[in-house]
Enzyme design. Structure first.
Site, PDB file in Angstrom:
ATOM      1  N   GLU A  24       0.777  -1.030  -0.007  1.00 34.42           N
ATOM      2  CA  GLU A  24       0.093  -0.052  -0.126  1.00 34.42           C
ATOM      3  C   GLU A  24       0.782   1.310  -0.116  1.00 34.42           C
ATOM      4  O   GLU A  24       1.640   1.399   0.823  1.00 34.42           O
ATOM      5  CB  GLU A  24      -0.814   0.195   1.228  1.00 34.42           C
ATOM      6  CG  GLU A  24      -1.920  -0.952   1.108  1.00 34.42           C
ATOM      7  CD  GLU A  24      -3.002  -0.571   2.055  1.00 34.42           C
ATOM      8  OE1 GLU A  24      -2.963   0.148   2.719  1.00 34.42           O
ATOM      9  OE2 GLU A  24      -4.132  -1.415   2.066  1.00 34.42           O
ATOM     10  N   HIS A  82      -3.652   7.213   0.431  1.00 40.24           N
ATOM     11  CA  HIS A  82      -3.186   5.701   0.366  1.00 40.24           C
ATOM     12  C   HIS A  82      -3.691   4.713  -0.631  1.00 40.24           C
ATOM     13  O   HIS A  82      -4.970   5.080  -1.006  1.00 40.24           O
ATOM     14  CB  HIS A  82      -3.156   4.724   1.772  1.00 40.24           C
ATOM     15  CG  HIS A  82      -4.542   4.233   1.958  1.00 40.24           C
ATOM     16  ND1 HIS A  82      -5.481   5.106   2.406  1.00 40.24           N
ATOM     17  CD2 HIS A  82      -5.181   3.050   2.293  1.00 40.24           C
ATOM     18  CE1 HIS A  82      -6.548   4.526   2.857  1.00 40.24           C
ATOM     19  NE2 HIS A  82      -6.498   2.931   2.476  1.00 40.24           N
ATOM     20  N   HIS A  84      -5.106   1.063  -1.738  1.00 38.96           N
ATOM     21  CA  HIS A  84      -5.580  -0.281  -1.316  1.00 38.96           C
ATOM     22  C   HIS A  84      -6.149  -1.267  -2.358  1.00 38.96           C
ATOM     23  O   HIS A  84      -6.870  -0.758  -3.420  1.00 38.96           O
ATOM     24  CB  HIS A  84      -6.331  -0.204  -0.030  1.00 38.96           C
ATOM     25  CG  HIS A  84      -7.621   0.247   0.096  1.00 38.96           C
ATOM     26  ND1 HIS A  84      -8.195   0.670   1.367  1.00 38.96           N
ATOM     27  CD2 HIS A  84      -8.471   0.097  -0.926  1.00 38.96           C
ATOM     28  CE1 HIS A  84      -9.617   1.181   0.952  1.00 38.96           C
ATOM     29  NE2 HIS A  84      -9.605   0.794  -0.286  1.00 38.96           N
ATOM     30  N   ASP A  94      -9.558   1.369   7.935  1.00 39.83           N
ATOM     31  CA  ASP A  94      -9.303   3.023   7.641  1.00 39.83           C
ATOM     32  C   ASP A  94     -10.207   3.558   8.678  1.00 39.83           C
ATOM     33  O   ASP A  94      -9.782   4.707   8.941  1.00 39.83           O
ATOM     34  CB  ASP A  94      -9.562   3.042   6.260  1.00 39.83           C
ATOM     35  CG  ASP A  94      -8.689   2.515   5.444  1.00 39.83           C
ATOM     36  OD1 ASP A  94      -7.420   2.173   5.545  1.00 39.83           O
ATOM     37  OD2 ASP A  94      -9.012   2.294   3.965  1.00 39.83           O
TER      38      ASP A  94
HETATM   39 ZN   LIG Z   1      -7.547   1.529   3.020  1.00 44.18          ZN
END
Ligand SMILES: [Zn+2]
Length: 134
Positions: A24, A82, A84, A94
């Protein structure tokens, strides 16, 4: 809330996410915060110290120094980015982290479909942020 990014910022974030994939990717967003808008002026890529493909964590010292650099330039903290491997909405993990980051905007890049999504917790409610790139 509207999040304004320049195309160069989006390119940088996408390229970085591609470079570190499947780990990530993480970055901090700084800029101006006029009424109901966040205007990104600078993007600081930071290492995901977990090296994880499902979650991220950043070194607090790096975050502090990025905040100080931004402050010198007269920029405010807007939020964090970020990537993902899921749709571009906050995961359960999150959402927990979002509570620790106050009203920061979370910009998420899905590495499965390439979508960008932005969210903000306002008074405990998850709200979608409109992303405008020019
Ligand atoms: Zn995430």
């Amino acid at each position: 809330m509207i999040l304004r990014l320049q195309q160069t910022h989006v390119d940088l974030l996408r390229n970085h996410a591609n470079d570190v994939h499947p780990v990530e990717a993480v970055a901090l967003l700084f800029g101006d915060l006029p009424q109901n808008e966040a205007v990104v002026k600078t993007v600081t890529v930071v290492a995901n110290r977990l090296g994880s493909v499902v979650k991220f964590e950043v070194d607090p010292e790096i975050v502090v120094s990025a905040f100080m650099d931004a402050e010198k330039q007269g920029y405010e903290f807007i939020g964090l980015f970020h990537s993902h491997p899921a749709p571009a909405v906050p995961s359960a993990v999150d959402l927990k982290s979002m509570k620790l980051w106050g009203d920061a905007i979370w910009l998420i890049l899905s590495t499965t479909d390439g979508e960008l999504g932005a969210y903000q917790l306002t008074d405990g409610n998850l709200e979608k942020v409109t992303v405008i790139t020019k």
